[in-house]
Design a protein around this motif. Structure first.
Motif, PDB file in Angstrom:
ATOM      1  N   GLY A  61       0.795  -1.228   0.000  1.00 55.79           N
ATOM      2  CA  GLY A  61       0.000   0.000   0.000  1.00 55.79           C
ATOM      3  C   GLY A  61       0.822   1.270   0.000  1.00 55.79           C
ATOM      4  N   ILE A  62       2.126   1.170  -0.343  1.00 60.10           N
ATOM      5  CA  ILE A  62       2.958   2.373  -0.448  1.00 60.10           C
ATOM      6  C   ILE A  62       2.557   3.157  -1.697  1.00 60.10           C
ATOM      7  CG2 ILE A  62       5.330   3.215  -0.783  1.00 60.10           C
ATOM      8  CD1 ILE A  62       6.262   0.795   0.856  1.00 60.10           C
ATOM      9  N   LEU A  63       2.244   2.428  -2.776  1.00 55.36           N
ATOM     10  CA  LEU A  63       1.710   3.021  -3.995  1.00 55.36           C
ATOM     11  C   LEU A  63       0.292   2.504  -4.224  1.00 55.36           C
ATOM     12  CD1 LEU A  63       4.763   2.680  -6.442  1.00 55.36           C
ATOM     13  CD2 LEU A  63       4.029   4.735  -5.218  1.00 55.36           C
ATOM     14  N   MET A  64      -0.528   3.317  -4.854  1.00 56.03           N
ATOM     15  CA  MET A  64      -1.902   2.939  -5.181  1.00 56.03           C
ATOM     16  C   MET A  64      -2.052   2.792  -6.694  1.00 56.03           C
ATOM     17  SD  MET A  64      -3.379   2.641  -2.321  1.00 56.03           S
ATOM     18  CE  MET A  64      -2.831   2.991  -0.653  1.00 56.03           C
ATOM     19  N   VAL A  86      -3.687  -3.977   6.013  1.00 53.12           N
ATOM     20  CA  VAL A  86      -2.893  -4.445   4.876  1.00 53.12           C
ATOM     21  C   VAL A  86      -1.421  -4.474   5.258  1.00 53.12           C
ATOM     22  CG1 VAL A  86      -2.026  -3.797   2.587  1.00 53.12           C
ATOM     23  CG2 VAL A  86      -4.485  -3.767   3.043  1.00 53.12           C
ATOM     24  N   ARG A  87      -0.951  -3.400   5.910  1.00 54.14           N
ATOM     25  CA  ARG A  87       0.471  -3.294   6.246  1.00 54.14           C
ATOM     26  C   ARG A  87       0.864  -4.209   7.401  1.00 54.14           C
ATOM     27  NH1 ARG A  87       0.791   3.246   5.192  1.00 54.14           N
ATOM     28  NH2 ARG A  87       0.883   3.043   2.917  1.00 54.14           N
ATOM     29  N   ARG A  88      -0.101  -4.573   8.241  1.00 54.52           N
ATOM     30  CA  ARG A  88       0.193  -5.576   9.276  1.00 54.52           C
ATOM     31  C   ARG A  88       0.302  -6.968   8.652  1.00 54.52           C
ATOM     32  NH1 ARG A  88      -4.159  -3.004  12.329  1.00 54.52           N
ATOM     33  NH2 ARG A  88      -3.288  -1.589  13.878  1.00 54.52           N
ATOM     34  N   THR A  89      -0.466  -7.185   7.599  1.00 56.86           N
ATOM     35  CA  THR A  89      -0.495  -8.496   6.943  1.00 56.86           C
ATOM     36  C   THR A  89       0.717  -8.702   6.045  1.00 56.86           C
ATOM     37  OG1 THR A  89      -2.918  -8.433   6.961  1.00 56.86           O
ATOM     38  CG2 THR A  89      -1.890 -10.027   5.475  1.00 56.86           C
ATOM     39  N   ALA A  90       1.136  -7.632   5.364  1.00 56.98           N
ATOM     40  CA  ALA A  90       2.260  -7.717   4.418  1.00 56.98           C
ATOM     41  C   ALA A  90       3.354  -6.758   4.854  1.00 56.98           C
ATOM     42  CB  ALA A  90       1.785  -7.393   3.005  1.00 56.98           C
ATOM     43  N   GLY A  91       4.420  -7.287   5.476  1.00 58.03           N
ATOM     44  CA  GLY A  91       5.545  -6.457   5.919  1.00 58.03           C
ATOM     45  C   GLY A  91       6.552  -6.268   4.814  1.00 58.03           C
ATOM     46  N   MET A  92       7.241  -5.141   4.851  1.00 56.85           N
ATOM     47  CA  MET A  92       8.176  -4.793   3.774  1.00 56.85           C
ATOM     48  C   MET A  92       9.595  -4.642   4.315  1.00 56.85           C
ATOM     49  SD  MET A  92       7.486  -3.709   0.474  1.00 56.85           S
ATOM     50  CE  MET A  92       8.394  -2.978  -0.864  1.00 56.85           C
ATOM     51  N   VAL A  93      10.560  -5.244   3.607  1.00 57.74           N
ATOM     52  CA  VAL A  93      11.986  -5.088   3.927  1.00 57.74           C
ATOM     53  C   VAL A  93      12.669  -4.502   2.692  1.00 57.74           C
ATOM     54  CG1 VAL A  93      14.131  -6.258   4.570  1.00 57.74           C
ATOM     55  CG2 VAL A  93      11.954  -7.037   5.528  1.00 57.74           C
ATOM     56  N   GLY A 160      12.319  -7.089  12.850  1.00 59.05           N
ATOM     57  CA  GLY A 160      11.392  -6.006  13.148  1.00 59.05           C
ATOM     58  C   GLY A 160      10.077  -6.154  12.410  1.00 59.05           C
ATOM     59  N   VAL A 161      10.148  -6.623  11.167  1.00 57.24           N
ATOM     60  CA  VAL A 161       8.927  -6.879  10.393  1.00 57.24           C
ATOM     61  C   VAL A 161       8.198  -8.090  10.964  1.00 57.24           C
ATOM     62  CG1 VAL A 161       8.049  -7.584   8.137  1.00 57.24           C
ATOM     63  CG2 VAL A 161       9.782  -5.789   8.295  1.00 57.24           C
ATOM     64  N   MET A 162       8.946  -9.131  11.306  1.00 57.69           N
ATOM     65  CA  MET A 162       8.336 -10.348  11.854  1.00 57.69           C
ATOM     66  C   MET A 162       7.579 -10.093  13.153  1.00 57.69           C
ATOM     67  SD  MET A 162      10.722 -13.638  11.416  1.00 57.69           S
ATOM     68  CE  MET A 162       9.514 -14.515  12.389  1.00 57.69           C
ATOM     69  N   LYS A 167       1.569 -12.092   7.698  1.00 56.02           N
ATOM     70  CA  LYS A 167       1.390 -13.366   7.007  1.00 56.02           C
ATOM     71  C   LYS A 167       2.333 -13.448   5.807  1.00 56.02           C
ATOM     72  CE  LYS A 167      -3.532 -13.939   8.106  1.00 56.02           C
ATOM     73  NZ  LYS A 167      -4.892 -14.044   7.520  1.00 56.02           N
ATOM     74  N   CYS A 168       2.802 -12.274   5.388  1.00 54.10           N
ATOM     75  CA  CYS A 168       3.609 -12.200   4.174  1.00 54.10           C
ATOM     76  C   CYS A 168       4.733 -11.183   4.377  1.00 54.10           C
ATOM     77  CB  CYS A 168       2.708 -11.774   3.006  1.00 54.10           C
ATOM     78  SG  CYS A 168       3.580 -11.363   1.492  1.00 54.10           S
ATOM     79  N   ILE A 169       5.921 -11.487   3.865  1.00 52.92           N
ATOM     80  CA  ILE A 169       7.032 -10.536   3.880  1.00 52.92           C
ATOM     81  C   ILE A 169       7.479 -10.283   2.445  1.00 52.92           C
ATOM     82  CG2 ILE A 169       9.408 -10.099   4.602  1.00 52.92           C
ATOM     83  CD1 ILE A 169       8.947 -11.666   7.089  1.00 52.92           C
ATOM     84  N   ILE A 170       7.532  -9.008   2.085  1.00 50.44           N
ATOM     85  CA  ILE A 170       8.026  -8.609   0.770  1.00 50.44           C
ATOM     86  C   ILE A 170       9.423  -8.054   0.950  1.00 50.44           C
ATOM     87  CG2 ILE A 170       7.600  -7.189  -1.271  1.00 50.44           C
ATOM     88  CD1 ILE A 170       4.803  -7.278   1.064  1.00 50.44           C
ATOM     89  N   LEU A 171      10.381  -8.602   0.223  1.00 51.56           N
ATOM     90  CA  LEU A 171      11.778  -8.165   0.348  1.00 51.56           C
ATOM     91  C   LEU A 171      12.240  -7.599  -0.982  1.00 51.56           C
ATOM     92  CD1 LEU A 171      11.648 -11.364   1.849  1.00 51.56           C
ATOM     93  CD2 LEU A 171      13.422 -10.105   3.058  1.00 51.56           C
ATOM     94  N   ASP A 172      12.464  -6.281  -0.991  1.00 51.38           N
ATOM     95  CA  ASP A 172      12.830  -5.590  -2.226  1.00 51.38           C
ATOM     96  C   ASP A 172      14.348  -5.481  -2.330  1.00 51.38           C
ATOM     97  OD1 ASP A 172      12.908  -4.132  -4.518  1.00 51.38           O
ATOM     98  OD2 ASP A 172      11.999  -2.316  -3.688  1.00 51.38           O
ATOM     99  N   GLU A 173      14.959  -6.444  -3.018  1.00 52.94           N
ATOM    100  CA  GLU A 173      16.417  -6.526  -3.191  1.00 52.94           C
ATOM    101  C   GLU A 173      17.145  -6.371  -1.846  1.00 52.94           C
ATOM    102  OE1 GLU A 173      18.233  -5.069  -6.694  1.00 52.94           O
ATOM    103  OE2 GLU A 173      16.357  -4.422  -7.570  1.00 52.94           O
ATOM    104  N   PRO A 174      16.828  -7.239  -0.876  1.00 48.53           N
ATOM    105  CA  PRO A 174      17.374  -7.092   0.476  1.00 48.53           C
ATOM    106  C   PRO A 174      18.869  -7.362   0.575  1.00 48.53           C
ATOM    107  CG  PRO A 174      16.280  -9.203   0.278  1.00 48.53           C
ATOM    108  CD  PRO A 174      15.992  -8.449  -0.995  1.00 48.53           C
ATOM    109  N   THR A 175      19.450  -7.976  -0.453  1.00 47.46           N
ATOM    110  CA  THR A 175      20.881  -8.310  -0.391  1.00 47.46           C
ATOM    111  C   THR A 175      21.720  -7.455  -1.337  1.00 47.46           C
ATOM    112  OG1 THR A 175      20.696 -10.037  -2.090  1.00 47.46           O
ATOM    113  CG2 THR A 175      20.311 -10.703   0.197  1.00 47.46           C
ATOM    114  N   ALA A 176      21.105  -6.450  -1.969  1.00 45.20           N
ATOM    115  CA  ALA A 176      21.796  -5.674  -2.997  1.00 45.20           C
ATOM    116  C   ALA A 176      23.020  -4.943  -2.456  1.00 45.20           C
ATOM    117  CB  ALA A 176      20.836  -4.671  -3.627  1.00 45.20           C
ATOM    118  N   MET A 177      22.992  -4.562  -1.175  1.00 44.82           N
ATOM    119  CA  MET A 177      24.093  -3.782  -0.610  1.00 44.82           C
ATOM    120  C   MET A 177      25.024  -4.620   0.266  1.00 44.82           C
ATOM    121  SD  MET A 177      22.027  -0.301   0.358  1.00 44.82           S
ATOM    122  CE  MET A 177      23.548   0.620   0.602  1.00 44.82           C
TER     123      MET A 177
END
Length: 309
Positions: A61-64, A86-93, A160-162, A167-177
């Motif tokens: 829900g960061i973008l609509m 929504v944000r409690r259900t799907a955490g973002m890293v 922190g997200v856990m 129920k779901c974790i979205i990881l946006d290139e978590p190892t890129a750095m």
């Protein structure tokens, strides 16, 4: 309906001038429809600008959407009344753990999210204990995040997200750095969370070796889904992937090159054990033929010696 569902999703980045007049429209997501089952480990691949990170930001829900709909556990992400659920259900890293870590002590940082949503104190500390244990960071709970390695910081961010109990974790290139060791730490943690905790994982990455154990791989290009299958099937199409400006795992590349050179290898080899399994029978056959040839040479050579004697 799965835990994540998108229907005819379109998103446009709109550039406006100082008078708020539209100057330029760039379509980042172009009519994407997909359904992800709860408990799956799904990887999304794509070159820079393919739309994968933009899609990830819709799940939380960061973008609509400009058009279409995204649902998380049946909740419409564009419904303002449901956005916090929504944000409690799907955490973002995100890529950079420093952007997510705000506490001076590891355990305080992990407990910040639950405290922010009104979780009782006793429950917060229980969640902190469970989350740190799940990511293997219990021994560092009283440390300053500033003194941790990149991989350790990212594991704290995941904890922190856990602690929010998603129920779901979205990881946006978590190892890129991260360096190679840090990448291994984080991917191992993610896989264990998926297998042991049953958490749905959506991993966005450009490191091919990170996705070989995924349940499903989605490839995006120019805002569209162009491939969607299990890893072995996806990596069977080396030429097609290269056409989308993507690499393949190194062992897959080696197997492909050997196959192109004439060796009878199956497509979609994902690890070294599989490659050796394919190569050893061929090597044994070659050694046997070579051995027979050597024996014949020795026999002929012996006859020549006897002749001269």
């Amino acid at each position: 309906m799965g835990i994540i569902k998108a229907a005819k999703l379109i998103f446009d980045y709109v550039k406006r001038d100082e008078e708020e007049q539209v100057e330029e429209i760039n379509r980042a997501i172009d009519n994407v429809t997909l359904d992800i089952k709860e408990g799956d480990f799904v990887a999304i691949l794509g070159h820079n600008g393919s739309g994968k990170s933009t899609f990830a930001k819709h799940i939380n829900g960061i973008l609509m959407p400009t058009e279409g709909t995204v649902w998380i556990s049946g909740m419409d992400t564009s419904d303002e009344n449901q956005i916090w659920d929504v944000r409690r259900t799907a955490g973002m890293v995100f890529q950079n753990p420093d952007n997510q870590i705000i506490g001076n002590v590891v355990e305080e940082d992990v407990g910040f999210g639950p405290e922010n949503i009104g979780v009782p104190t006793d429950e917060i500390w229980k969640r902190v204990d469970e989350s740190l244990e799940a990511v293997g960071m219990t021994a560092y709970r009283m440390k300053s995040p500033n003194k941790l390695s990149g991989g350790q910081k990212q594991r704290v961010a995941i904890a922190g997200v856990m602690a929010m109990k998603p129920k779901c974790i979205i990881l946006d290139e978590p190892t890129a750095m991260l360096d190679p060791n840090g990448r291994k730490e984080v991917i191992k943690t993610i896989r264990e969370l998926n297998r042991k905790e049953g958490i749905t994982v959506l991993l966005i990455t450009h490191y091919m070796e990170e996705v070989v154990d995924a349940d499903r791989v989605i490839v995006m290009d120019n805002g569209k889904i162009v491939m969607d299958n299990v890893p072995r099937e996806i990596f069977s199409h080396v030429k097609e992937l290269k056409g989308y400006r993507l690499d393949v795992p190194q062992v897959t590349e080696l197997a492909y090159e050997l196959s192109e050179a004439g060796l009878p290898l199956k497509k979609g080899i994902l690890n070294m054990d599989e490659l050796l399994e394919q190569l050893i029978p061929y090597m044994k056959k070659e050694l046997k033929v070579s051995g027979e040839y050597d024996s014949k040479e020795k026999e002929q050579s012996g006859k020549e010696v006897q002749k001269w004697e």
